[in-house]
Each structure stands twice: as structure tokens, then as C-alpha cells.
Design an enzyme around this catalytic site. Structure first.
Site, PDB file in Angstrom:
ATOM      1  N   ASP A   1      16.468  -1.500 -52.608  1.00  0.00           N
ATOM      2  CA  ASP A   1      17.589  -0.822 -51.945  1.00  0.00           C
ATOM      3  C   ASP A   1      17.448  -0.905 -50.429  1.00  0.00           C
ATOM      4  O   ASP A   1      16.392  -1.258 -49.906  1.00  0.00           O
ATOM      5  CB  ASP A   1      17.689   0.650 -52.377  1.00  0.00           C
ATOM      6  CG  ASP A   1      16.464   1.468 -52.010  1.00  0.00           C
ATOM      7  OD1 ASP A   1      15.334   0.944 -52.124  1.00  0.00           O
ATOM      8  OD2 ASP A   1      16.620   2.631 -51.587  1.00  0.00           O
TER       9      ASP A   1
ATOM     10  N   ASP B   1      13.494  -4.446 -43.810  1.00  0.00           N
ATOM     11  CA  ASP B   1      13.093  -3.397 -44.768  1.00  0.00           C
ATOM     12  C   ASP B   1      14.017  -3.411 -45.959  1.00  0.00           C
ATOM     13  O   ASP B   1      15.033  -2.743 -45.942  1.00  0.00           O
ATOM     14  CB  ASP B   1      13.120  -2.059 -44.047  1.00  0.00           C
ATOM     15  CG  ASP B   1      12.594  -0.930 -44.890  1.00  0.00           C
ATOM     16  OD1 ASP B   1      12.034  -1.202 -45.967  1.00  0.00           O
ATOM     17  OD2 ASP B   1      12.762   0.230 -44.483  1.00  0.00           O
TER      18      ASP B   1
ATOM     19  N   GLU C   1      14.353   3.793 -52.936  1.00  0.00           N
ATOM     20  CA  GLU C   1      13.206   4.175 -52.111  1.00  0.00           C
ATOM     21  C   GLU C   1      13.653   4.885 -50.844  1.00  0.00           C
ATOM     22  O   GLU C   1      12.917   5.698 -50.291  1.00  0.00           O
ATOM     23  CB  GLU C   1      12.390   2.929 -51.741  1.00  0.00           C
ATOM     24  CG  GLU C   1      11.037   3.235 -51.096  1.00  0.00           C
ATOM     25  CD  GLU C   1      11.092   3.443 -49.588  1.00  0.00           C
ATOM     26  OE1 GLU C   1      10.133   4.003 -49.031  1.00  0.00           O
ATOM     27  OE2 GLU C   1      12.089   3.063 -48.940  1.00  0.00           O
ATOM     28  N   GLU C   2      14.868   4.558 -50.384  1.00  0.00           N
ATOM     29  CA  GLU C   2      15.316   5.053 -49.074  1.00  0.00           C
ATOM     30  C   GLU C   2      15.974   6.430 -49.155  1.00  0.00           C
ATOM     31  O   GLU C   2      16.571   6.882 -48.192  1.00  0.00           O
ATOM     32  CB  GLU C   2      16.302   4.053 -48.441  1.00  0.00           C
ATOM     33  CG  GLU C   2      15.736   2.653 -48.220  1.00  0.00           C
ATOM     34  CD  GLU C   2      14.744   2.583 -47.056  1.00  0.00           C
ATOM     35  OE1 GLU C   2      14.374   3.638 -46.507  1.00  0.00           O
ATOM     36  OE2 GLU C   2      14.339   1.456 -46.718  1.00  0.00           O
TER      37      GLU C   2
ATOM     38  N   GLU D   1       6.295  -3.838 -47.927  1.00  0.00           N
ATOM     39  CA  GLU D   1       7.041  -3.103 -46.895  1.00  0.00           C
ATOM     40  C   GLU D   1       6.731  -3.733 -45.542  1.00  0.00           C
ATOM     41  O   GLU D   1       5.647  -4.287 -45.346  1.00  0.00           O
ATOM     42  CB  GLU D   1       6.561  -1.644 -46.861  1.00  0.00           C
ATOM     43  CG  GLU D   1       7.050  -0.799 -48.016  1.00  0.00           C
ATOM     44  CD  GLU D   1       8.446  -0.244 -47.808  1.00  0.00           C
ATOM     45  OE1 GLU D   1       9.133  -0.652 -46.847  1.00  0.00           O
ATOM     46  OE2 GLU D   1       8.860   0.595 -48.638  1.00  0.00           O
TER      47      GLU D   1
HETATM   48 ZN   LIG Z   1      11.090   0.133 -46.950  1.00  0.00          ZN
END
Ligand SMILES: [Zn+2]
Length: 359
Positions: free
Chosen positions: A74, A99, A129-130, A158
Site C-alpha cells: 500500500d 515507500d 501498513e500506512e 522499506e
Molecule cells: Zn513503508
């Protein structure tokens, strides 16, 4: 999307562009998860599993070690920065370039081009994740299918600017409430002022000296800071409540319990009436002295750095899998409207990982 398939024969830089042009803001990852699953199912050397919009693929070659390569699919909300744009200097611009679709592209390339790695591989592609921690796909997989995440060592791709970042700091948010008694401000002596009562808390914060412990050769930097304060009833009322919100970023040699105990201790005699843990994510020890991690660092080179922020390496750590961050993006460019990544770094990351896994 006109074309919803991924081309794993592209190099990792071109594949990054393809992934960026496949929007996947948190909560809308399904089409991309479908495409990743379809692409991986086309690779006969991998076994593929899926849980929600999380896709897990693995080799089963009976190797002595198993390494996990993980990344979230994501992105933060798009800010007029999709589709991607490659400039003449080889810099790729767009939401998720840094990212972390560049990292995901490296994962996919290793999956496609290293059919007989020297260590068994597990590829983890996860969603959300965000956003809030309870939505995190890696957390959901860890809960539902912890065996899918078994391994000796994990690399999260990452953004880390092509350097190894070990461990991560924990983060604890605590609400410190002071109390008083309401009164008309014209007769303040009839009450007691809860905002004034917070003064010892602020003084303690201002004079706090954070530690800088060295763990596995990495220096961490702790921090204890007020990140919010609220209180006050009306312009003519002595307030009966004040809340100071404190954030403690702590090195991974403290456990969750020890971190809470430390904050208790710091404010023990400050007149705090109520102490509430509002949010807490533990840190992760770097584990760089473990054989699998040491071999990785030797292979990719550079000097490992500590991670001050919180990342999902902590989730692997909680499962007993030492983990590091190692991705091509520059973390300072993440989440920005001018998010970008150097394509040379993507290709270098792909090559170093391939060398490590085929040596
Ligand atoms: Zn990230």
C-alpha cells in the site's frame, strides 16, 4: 487500469514504475494483490498462499536456512504524483516510488529470477501498513498463519537508502492527568488549578536526559517528550483537569513493561493523578550478531545503522525472527508529494540481494 498484469521480466527499476502506475492506497490494495498473486502463481518454483490482500510465496528446497523478504504494497494517499515519471537523470518520481514499491519490485525480481536460492525464501507482500496498526496485513498474517512467517532472518525492503538498518525503537504514548477543583476565577482561592499542577510534569520533561545506549554496535537515541497538552474549561473558570500527552521513544534493550515502568518512575512525584497508556508498540533488538544477519551484512556491505522510528521489523522480532530494513528508497523522501527514488539504487539493491542469495 487497462493492463492489470505485472511483467516480472522487466528489471526492478522498470517494474517499480509499473507498480507505481498501479495505484494501491491503503484499503484499495486488492487489484494489486491480485496481480502479484497471479504473477507469482506463474512461477513453478514457488508455493503461493493468500490471506485477505496479503500474498505469501515460498521456495521449499530443504535449505538449512530460511530468509523472509517482506514489503507492504500500500501507499499513502496519492498527491497528484501518479503516474510515475522517469527523468533524464534516472530518477523515478511518484507516489510509492520510495515507500516502498521499489522494494516490492526487488522482491518480485528475486522471486522471478532466483529459482534455486542458497537459502529457502519466503516472500511476503502485505496490505495496510500506512494506516492504523490493527489493520496491518503483516499483523493479520502473524495472527492467522504464524507458520507462514517462520524463518531465520527477515529483510524488510522499506526505504533505508540502501543501508542496513537494524532493530527499531519502541514507542509509548502516555496520558498524564492532573486534577484540581473548579472555581470562579474571581475567587481562585476556592479551587485548585489543574493546569498549574502540570508544571512539575513539564519541568521534569525539560530536564530529562535521554539515554544513548549501544546495542550490537548500534547507538540508539531515546527521547521523552510532551507531544500535546490540554486543559481549560472557560475564560473565567479555574480548570479542574489537565492532560499532558507524553511520547517515549525507547531503545530496544527495554521491554514494553520496562518502558512503562520507566515513565511511571520519571513522573512518580509530580502530582500526576492518572497515568494512562494510550498507545504502545515495542522495539526490536537488532540481532545483528545472529549468523544469518551477520552473513547478510557481510554480503551487502556498508555499516549498519539503528532505526529510530518504529517499523514492522518489530513484528518479526515478536515472532522470534531477527529482522532488518534494507531498501533502495531514501526514507526522507517517503510520503512526500515529490517522492522519488534513484533507479540506480533499485538496480543495486536487486543485484546485491541476488548475489547474497546465489553465492
Ligand atoms: Zn513503508
Amino acid at each position: 487500469m487497462a493492463d492489470t498484469s505485472l511483467d516480472l521480466t522487466l528489471d526492478a527499476a522498470a517494474l517499480t514504475a509499473q507498480l507505481v502506475d498501479f495505484p494501491s492506497e491503503s484499503g484499495t490494495e486488492k487489484p494489486l494483490a491480485d496481480a502479484i498473486e497471479a504473477a507469482l502463481r506463474g512461477l513453478p518454483h514457488l508455493t503461493v498462499d493468500r490471506h485477505g490482500n496479503n500474498v505469501i510465496a515460498r521456495t521449499d528446497l530443504g535449505r538449512a536456512e530460511r530468509v523472509i523478504l517482506a514489503g507492504h504494497i500500500d501507499t499513502v494517499p496519492i498527491a497528484d504524483n501518479v503516474p510515475s515519471r522517469l527523468d533524464a537523470d534516472g530518477v523515478l518520481w511518484g507516489c510509492g516510488t520510495c515507500d516502498m514499491k521499489s522494494g516490492v519490485a526487488v522482491q518480485l525480481r528475486i522471486a522471478a529470477t532466483v529459482p534455486a536460492p542458497n537459502r529457502d525464501l519466503t516472500f511476503v507482500f502485505y496490505d495496510n501498513e500506512e494506516v492504523a496498526a490493527d489493520l496491518n496485513g503483516l499483523g493479520h498474517v502473524a495472527e492467522a498463519h504464524p507458520e507462514w512467517l517462520a524463518g531465520d532472518f527477515a529483510v524488510l525492503l522499506e526505504p533505508s537508502d540502501g543501508e542496513v538498518e537494524g532493530g527499531c525503537q519502541g514507542t509509548l504514548r502516555v496520558l498524564l492527568r492532573t486534577k484540581g477543583e473548579r472555581a470562579h476565577s474571581a475567587r481562585a482561592w476556592m479551587g485548585s488549578n489543574a493546569i498549574h499542577a502540570a508544571a512539575p510534569v513539564l519541568a521534569r520533561l525539560a530536564s530529562y536526559e535521554p539515554r544513548r545506549p549501544v546495542i550490537d554496535g548500534l547507538e540508539y537515541r531515546e527521547g521523552l517528550n510532551a507531544v500535546g497538552i490540554s486543559g481549560g474549561v472557560a475564560g473565567n473558570v479555574i480548570p479542574d483537569e489537565c492532560v499532558v500527552t507524553v511520547n517515549f521513544r525507547y531503545a530496544p534493550d527495554r521491554t514494553e513493561q520496562e518502558a512503562v515502568a520507566h515513565v511511571h518512575e520519571v513522573f512518580a512525584d509530580c502530582g500526576v493523578e492518572e497515568f494512562v497508556v494510550d498507545d504502545h508498540s515495542p522495539g526490536a533488538l537488532p540481532g545483528l550478531s545472529q549468523p544469518a544477519a551477520a552473513a547478510f551484512i557481510e554480503a551487502v556491505g556498508g555499516t549498519p545503522r539503528p532505526k529510530y522510528g518504529w517499523t514492522d521489523v518489530s513484528r518479526f522480532s515478536a515472532l522470534g525472527v531477527p529482522a532488518v530494513n534494507y531498501g533502495p528508497g531514501n526514507p526522507h523522501l517517503a510520503h512526500r508529494r515529490d517522492e522519488r527514488v534513484e533507479t540506480a539504487k533499485i538496480l543495486a539493491g536487486e543485484e546485491r540481494l541476488r548475489n547474497w542469495l546465489t553465492a
